[in-house]
Design a protein around this motif. Sequence first.
Motif, short mmCIF file in Angstrom:
data_model
loop_
_atom_site.label_atom_id
_atom_site.label_comp_id
_atom_site.label_asym_id
_atom_site.label_seq_id
_atom_site.Cartn_x
_atom_site.Cartn_y
_atom_site.Cartn_z
N VAL B 246 0.87 -1.18 0.00
CA VAL B 246 0.00 0.00 0.00
C VAL B 246 0.90 1.22 0.00
O VAL B 246 1.82 1.33 0.83
CB VAL B 246 -0.92 0.00 1.23
N ALA B 247 0.67 2.14 -0.93
CA ALA B 247 1.52 3.33 -1.04
C ALA B 247 1.46 4.13 0.26
O ALA B 247 0.37 4.34 0.80
CB ALA B 247 1.08 4.18 -2.21
N PRO B 248 2.62 4.58 0.75
CA PRO B 248 2.65 5.35 1.99
C PRO B 248 2.47 6.84 1.75
O PRO B 248 2.61 7.62 2.70
CB PRO B 248 4.05 5.05 2.52
N LEU B 249 2.19 7.21 0.53
CA LEU B 249 2.05 8.64 0.20
C LEU B 249 0.69 8.87 -0.43
O LEU B 249 0.22 8.05 -1.22
CB LEU B 249 3.13 9.07 -0.80
N ILE B 250 0.06 9.96 -0.06
CA ILE B 250 -1.18 10.39 -0.70
C ILE B 250 -0.92 11.79 -1.22
O ILE B 250 -0.56 12.69 -0.44
CB ILE B 250 -2.37 10.39 0.28
N GLY B 251 -1.06 11.95 -2.53
CA GLY B 251 -0.74 13.26 -3.12
C GLY B 251 0.72 13.63 -2.93
O GLY B 251 1.06 14.79 -2.80
N GLY B 252 1.57 12.62 -2.89
CA GLY B 252 3.01 12.87 -2.80
C GLY B 252 3.51 13.15 -1.41
O GLY B 252 4.70 13.42 -1.22
N ALA B 253 2.64 13.07 -0.41
CA ALA B 253 3.06 13.37 0.96
C ALA B 253 2.62 12.27 1.91
O ALA B 253 1.56 11.66 1.71
CB ALA B 253 2.49 14.70 1.41
N PRO B 254 3.41 11.99 2.92
CA PRO B 254 2.97 11.02 3.93
C PRO B 254 1.83 11.61 4.75
O PRO B 254 1.80 12.82 4.99
CB PRO B 254 4.21 10.82 4.80
N VAL B 255 0.89 10.76 5.17
CA VAL B 255 -0.21 11.23 6.02
C VAL B 255 0.35 11.64 7.38
O VAL B 255 -0.10 12.58 8.01
CB VAL B 255 -1.27 10.12 6.17
N ARG B 256 1.38 10.96 7.82
CA ARG B 256 1.98 11.18 9.12
C ARG B 256 3.45 10.81 8.99
O ARG B 256 3.80 9.89 8.24
CB ARG B 256 1.30 10.26 10.14
N GLY B 257 4.33 11.53 9.65
CA GLY B 257 5.74 11.18 9.61
C GLY B 257 6.47 11.90 8.50
O GLY B 257 5.99 12.89 7.94
#
Lengths: 332, 332
Positions: B246-257
């Motif tokens: 599962v990609a750890p980025l949404i819109g090129g940014a991490p949700v957290r961290g």
Amino acid sequence: MHIAVLAGGVGGAKFLAGVKRHLGWDPYGAAPADTDDEIVAIVNTADDIRLHGLQICPDLDSCLYTLSGQADTERGWGRAGETWTASGELAGYGAEAPWFSLGDKDIATHLVRTRMLDAGYPLSSVTAALVARWQPGVTLLPMTDDRVETHVVVADPAATAGDPAPLIALHFQEWWVRHGAGLTPQSISPIGAAESTPAPGVLEAIAAADLILIAPSNPVVSIGTIVAVPGIKQALRSATAPVVAVAPLIGGAPVRGHADVCLAAIGVESTAEAVGRHYGARSDQGLLDGYLIATGETADVPGVRVSAVPLLMSDPDATAAMVQACREVAGV
Amino acid sequence: MHIAVLAGGVGGAKFLAGVKRHLGWDPYGAAPADTDDEIVAIVNTADDIRLHGLQICPDLDSCLYTLSGQADTERGWGRAGETWTASGELAGYGAEAPWFSLGDKDIATHLVRTRMLDAGYPLSSVTAALVARWQPGVTLLPMTDDRVETHVVVADPAATAGDPAPLIALHFQEWWVRHGAGLTPQSISPIGAAESTPAPGVLEAIAAADLILIAPSNPVVSIGTIVAVPGIKQALRSATAPVVAVAPLIGGAPVRGHADVCLAAIGVESTAEAVGRHYGARSDQGLLDGYLIATGETADVPGVRVSAVPLLMSDPDATAAMVQACREVAGV
């Protein structure tokens, strides 16, 4: 004036607060910057125990916290404003010794101490580091840097009724805290004491003192273990300063704790006179020149000047008056 | 169904809660007694750190606490109902790493863990013992029982301005927590990984799985360190089960961290596509058969089936839907 004091935990700390007050110091704060007076406490370490991997020194910490104004005076031990979160969690894990409550503030002290001990520093150096933060005004010396642990031999309480119960040895804390000193001791021994040596500064403090006081701490498991460290008894006997003890019993009973049960285990009656004779006169292989007992009591201790004064350490002023009485009975 | 999951800390724990919900389990409680399903989490341990003599395993503990309903979901890490008394005291002593807050409940976990480790138990056995209390429903395996620690090389922030600053290596936690990942990494290395071996059960869980999932954890310091343990990458490549990340980025940014900063350090762009290509296809020396990216994004990862679905793990139901999408992209 240089005063050396042999001390246990809670009672020893209270007595030391009175010694500070006697010198005109804040009983719960640092020593005045300009004083030539000095108080050195030689503290029992045979109650120490390692639990959860943490080295716990109840008597040193009682002195440290009390004399720096950090003690919980209402509960009578531990830190003011203490919380107990970690202890509850440790019990949740079924970890060892759930009967020994460790406060969260206290755990921080034990973490710092254990880390330094594990890094190779002796307990006396670790204690000096803790003192640097708390400024109890008193030089706190462990009686020894070596491992000494009081063990209490009792009939196994888990043994089947009717059988002659086998004997088991309990760590002092297990006997004292877990069983509330309710199991009759067959014997009480400071294990390791015979092979221990006094911590740096202990013999020097005794030799340099103008007055040596034995706090009204437990004569068996506090004072008894200190003088069981080879060299300390001889230093007391050869000191130039007079040695004065304060009776740990009022009306034949300890104000706090279970000194009477401990005395019974070593065959000493629970009276001020019997404790005085147990300590003995310096002129006759013993420790004392003077001895304070409670008002209204009498004690015949051959070779020792005895004085009867109020002995309840209700506050530092009352305790300071006891210290004054110690000086008077010692003639210093 | 047997599901193996590679996971980091907070994000990994959230993802695992969704895997539990996908199987119809309580996301924050024990597994049903009668289930034939199994979830095995292979957890990053390269964030682990020893402070105050305590062995701290942030990722394992995040999984442990979250999956047993003990996590503070509002703060996002640590225990619900936590107190911070000991940390305040440790700071008062000037003890190491005042930037790393240790909760009092958490300290109890570390005391139990450290005591067992010091007694010679491997981390995997210790973790099993902690799991026995908390019943997270998931088999929690450290990636290795060996010491692996992520270190981050940065320009020394204390160096004089103007000079070419010398490089220093920081423990991951110091870089992440103390400096908030604000110092640009020159490199990030899981020290000790090359000499480590997978913990007992890790290779077996991968081999026995029907589905292998890579949680949306940090691809460098969480997933990257797990696959840096020799044997794990090969086990993933030779597993009979499909592997889906599962990609750890949404819109090129991490949700957290700070996954973006870590990716930059290894020369990978902060896009779902770049991470997918970094993981690579099993058919071409990589790890993946399938890959989930966020709705509205595109990713061309040669040899990997990509599916775009909502990726925000807002609650276990939303996360369970992601797990369902993983199954669909994997065809199991």
